[in-house]
Design a protein around this motif. Structure first.
Motif, mmCIF file in Angstrom:
data_model
loop_
_atom_site.group_PDB
_atom_site.id
_atom_site.type_symbol
_atom_site.label_atom_id
_atom_site.label_comp_id
_atom_site.label_asym_id
_atom_site.label_seq_id
_atom_site.Cartn_x
_atom_site.Cartn_y
_atom_site.Cartn_z
ATOM 1 N N GLU A 132 1.277 15.836 1.148
ATOM 2 C CA GLU A 132 -0.030 16.475 1.260
ATOM 3 C C GLU A 132 -1.137 15.585 0.695
ATOM 4 O OE1 GLU A 132 -2.395 20.584 0.095
ATOM 5 O OE2 GLU A 132 -0.263 20.411 -0.373
ATOM 6 N N VAL A 133 -0.921 15.073 -0.495
ATOM 7 C CA VAL A 133 -1.937 14.218 -1.126
ATOM 8 C C VAL A 133 -2.159 12.965 -0.288
ATOM 9 C CG1 VAL A 133 -2.432 12.799 -3.157
ATOM 10 C CG2 VAL A 133 -1.544 15.126 -3.445
ATOM 11 N N ALA A 134 -1.077 12.331 0.153
ATOM 12 C CA ALA A 134 -1.197 11.106 0.958
ATOM 13 C C ALA A 134 -1.896 11.374 2.283
ATOM 14 C CB ALA A 134 0.175 10.487 1.179
ATOM 15 N N SER A 135 -1.649 12.534 2.876
ATOM 16 C CA SER A 135 -2.260 12.841 4.175
ATOM 17 C C SER A 135 -3.775 12.968 4.084
ATOM 18 C CB SER A 135 -1.659 14.115 4.779
ATOM 19 O OG SER A 135 -2.115 15.264 4.080
ATOM 20 N N TYR A 136 -4.286 13.285 2.891
ATOM 21 C CA TYR A 136 -5.732 13.378 2.677
ATOM 22 C C TYR A 136 -6.312 12.111 2.051
ATOM 23 C CZ TYR A 136 -5.583 18.298 3.898
ATOM 24 O OH TYR A 136 -5.419 19.482 4.575
ATOM 25 N N GLY A 137 -5.503 11.065 2.015
ATOM 26 C CA GLY A 137 -5.986 9.793 1.514
ATOM 27 C C GLY A 137 -5.889 9.624 0.013
ATOM 28 N N GLY A 138 -5.215 10.562 -0.666
ATOM 29 C CA GLY A 138 -5.058 10.452 -2.111
ATOM 30 C C GLY A 138 -4.080 9.355 -2.476
ATOM 31 N N ASP A 139 -4.229 8.835 -3.672
ATOM 32 C CA ASP A 139 -3.408 7.730 -4.150
ATOM 33 C C ASP A 139 -2.103 8.261 -4.739
ATOM 34 O OD1 ASP A 139 -2.409 5.347 -5.112
ATOM 35 O OD2 ASP A 139 -3.894 5.143 -6.712
ATOM 36 N N VAL A 140 -0.987 7.928 -4.106
ATOM 37 C CA VAL A 140 0.322 8.342 -4.607
ATOM 38 C C VAL A 140 1.106 7.148 -5.166
ATOM 39 C CG1 VAL A 140 0.464 10.426 -3.196
ATOM 40 C CG2 VAL A 140 1.362 8.261 -2.292
ATOM 41 N N ALA A 141 0.419 6.042 -5.400
ATOM 42 C CA ALA A 141 1.063 4.880 -6.023
ATOM 43 C C ALA A 141 1.593 5.300 -7.385
ATOM 44 C CB ALA A 141 0.075 3.730 -6.171
ATOM 45 N N GLY A 142 2.792 4.835 -7.702
ATOM 46 C CA GLY A 142 3.427 5.198 -8.959
ATOM 47 C C GLY A 142 4.228 6.484 -8.882
ATOM 48 N N LEU A 143 4.095 7.204 -7.795
ATOM 49 C CA LEU A 143 4.838 8.449 -7.604
ATOM 50 C C LEU A 143 6.006 8.279 -6.647
ATOM 51 C CD1 LEU A 143 1.860 10.955 -7.308
ATOM 52 C CD2 LEU A 143 3.151 10.291 -9.349
ATOM 53 N N VAL A 144 5.957 7.216 -5.867
ATOM 54 C CA VAL A 144 7.016 6.903 -4.907
ATOM 55 C C VAL A 144 7.347 5.415 -5.031
ATOM 56 C CG1 VAL A 144 6.386 8.721 -3.249
ATOM 57 C CG2 VAL A 144 5.349 6.463 -3.042
ATOM 58 N N PRO A 145 8.564 5.021 -4.655
ATOM 59 C CA PRO A 145 8.876 3.586 -4.640
ATOM 60 C C PRO A 145 7.897 2.834 -3.732
ATOM 61 C CG PRO A 145 10.870 4.896 -4.354
ATOM 62 C CD PRO A 145 9.711 5.844 -4.245
ATOM 63 N N ASP A 146 7.668 1.567 -4.021
ATOM 64 C CA ASP A 146 6.716 0.765 -3.247
ATOM 65 C C ASP A 146 7.004 0.781 -1.755
ATOM 66 O OD1 ASP A 146 5.306 0.135 -5.539
ATOM 67 O OD2 ASP A 146 6.276 -1.819 -5.805
ATOM 68 N N VAL A 147 8.292 0.716 -1.374
ATOM 69 C CA VAL A 147 8.642 0.720 0.044
ATOM 70 C C VAL A 147 8.210 2.026 0.711
ATOM 71 C CG1 VAL A 147 11.022 1.544 -0.323
ATOM 72 C CG2 VAL A 147 10.472 0.190 1.712
ATOM 73 N N VAL A 148 8.288 3.120 -0.013
ATOM 74 C CA VAL A 148 7.856 4.413 0.521
ATOM 75 C C VAL A 148 6.338 4.455 0.632
ATOM 76 C CG1 VAL A 148 7.806 6.915 0.100
ATOM 77 C CG2 VAL A 148 9.906 5.618 -0.327
ATOM 78 N N LEU A 149 5.659 3.942 -0.374
ATOM 79 C CA LEU A 149 4.193 3.898 -0.341
ATOM 80 C C LEU A 149 3.710 3.135 0.890
ATOM 81 C CD1 LEU A 149 1.579 4.631 -1.837
ATOM 82 C CD2 LEU A 149 1.768 2.427 -3.019
ATOM 83 N N GLN A 150 4.331 1.995 1.150
ATOM 84 C CA GLN A 150 3.961 1.195 2.321
ATOM 85 C C GLN A 150 4.190 1.981 3.614
ATOM 86 O OE1 GLN A 150 5.946 -2.611 2.510
ATOM 87 N NE2 GLN A 150 5.461 -2.858 4.668
ATOM 88 N N ARG A 151 5.333 2.644 3.723
ATOM 89 C CA ARG A 151 5.633 3.421 4.934
ATOM 90 C C ARG A 151 4.703 4.620 5.078
ATOM 91 N NH1 ARG A 151 11.185 2.993 6.686
ATOM 92 N NH2 ARG A 151 11.625 0.775 6.520
ATOM 93 N N LEU A 152 4.337 5.246 3.968
ATOM 94 C CA LEU A 152 3.376 6.353 4.034
ATOM 95 C C LEU A 152 2.049 5.857 4.585
ATOM 96 C CD1 LEU A 152 3.997 8.243 0.670
ATOM 97 C CD2 LEU A 152 4.180 9.240 2.960
ATOM 98 N N ARG A 155 2.472 5.209 8.289
ATOM 99 C CA ARG A 155 2.631 6.444 9.051
ATOM 100 C C ARG A 155 1.338 7.236 9.135
ATOM 101 N NH1 ARG A 155 7.419 8.717 10.224
ATOM 102 N NH2 ARG A 155 7.595 6.571 10.870
ATOM 103 N N LEU A 156 0.585 7.225 8.041
ATOM 104 C CA LEU A 156 -0.633 8.037 7.983
ATOM 105 C C LEU A 156 -1.882 7.247 8.319
ATOM 106 C CD1 LEU A 156 0.298 10.026 4.767
ATOM 107 C CD2 LEU A 156 0.462 10.804 7.145
ATOM 108 N N GLY A 157 -1.698 5.950 8.684
ATOM 109 C CA GLY A 157 -2.823 5.130 9.101
ATOM 110 C C GLY A 157 -3.768 4.741 7.982
ATOM 111 N N ARG A 158 -3.227 4.570 6.811
ATOM 112 C CA ARG A 158 -4.050 4.226 5.637
ATOM 113 C C ARG A 158 -3.705 2.821 5.158
ATOM 114 N NH1 ARG A 158 -5.982 8.705 6.341
ATOM 115 N NH2 ARG A 158 -5.525 10.698 5.437
ATOM 116 N N ARG A 159 -4.594 2.221 4.403
ATOM 117 C CA ARG A 159 -4.333 0.900 3.802
ATOM 118 C C ARG A 159 -4.577 0.959 2.334
ATOM 119 N NH1 ARG A 159 -1.979 -3.662 6.114
ATOM 120 N NH2 ARG A 159 -1.552 -2.838 8.113
#
Length: 159
Positions: A132-152, A155-159
């Motif tokens: 939910e947070v990632a889908s609205y552009g929120g920063d989830v760094a530190g909450l998921v492994p780096d590989v997941v952050l990159q895939r999020l 998938r969600l079209g964010r950089r």
């Protein structure tokens, strides 16, 4: 060989999940991360993507392997000769649900469930909240492994 199972949907795997898996790996000779496959549930990541993400996130843990399963957890565990499940608990609400599941699993096949208290750093964390947070552009760094952050981000079209 002491073996355990860490089950979940892991859509996506979070640092809270990873903490529980790492702690299980310190206690058991082998940890099987069992990803429940439910084709009727539409997740953000496909089953194959979730397997890949967990394998990459757990690459530093040689005793961890990842498999998917359909049907009852107890059948999956019995087929592989796994006598115990390790689950993380974030709050009392987790305990209420997980205790019922643990008691049913024990009643069905004698499968033991071991609960570990979640690291306080991750007590609020869930895959649903991350998505939910990632889908609205929120920063989830530190909450998921780096590989997941990159895939999020992909998938969600964010950089």
């Amino acid at each position: 060989m002491r073996r355990c199972l860490c089950p979940g949907s892991f859509d996506p795997v979070t640092n809270g999940h990873l903490d529980v898996i790492e702690r299980a790996a310190s206690l058991f000779d082998e940890v099987v991360v069992g990803i429940g496959a439910n084709e009727s549930k539409k997740g953000l990541f496909s089953l194959d993507e979730r397997i890949d993400l967990i394998e990459k996130a757990c690459a530093h843990l040689p005793s961890v392997r990842v498999e998917s399963f359909e049907g009852l957890l107890v059948d999956f565990a019995r087929e592989r000769g796994i006598p115990a499940v390790v689950k993380g608990l974030r709050a009392v609400t987790d305990f209420d649900y997980e205790l019922q599941m643990a008691q049913m699993n024990y009643r069905l096949t004698g499968l033991e469930t071991l609960f570990v208290a979640t690291n306080p750093d991750y007590s609020f964390l869930s895959s649903s909240l991350v998505k939910e947070v990632a889908s609205y552009g929120g920063d989830v760094a530190g909450l998921v492994p780096d590989v997941v952050l990159q895939r999020l981000h992909e998938r969600l079209g964010r950089r």
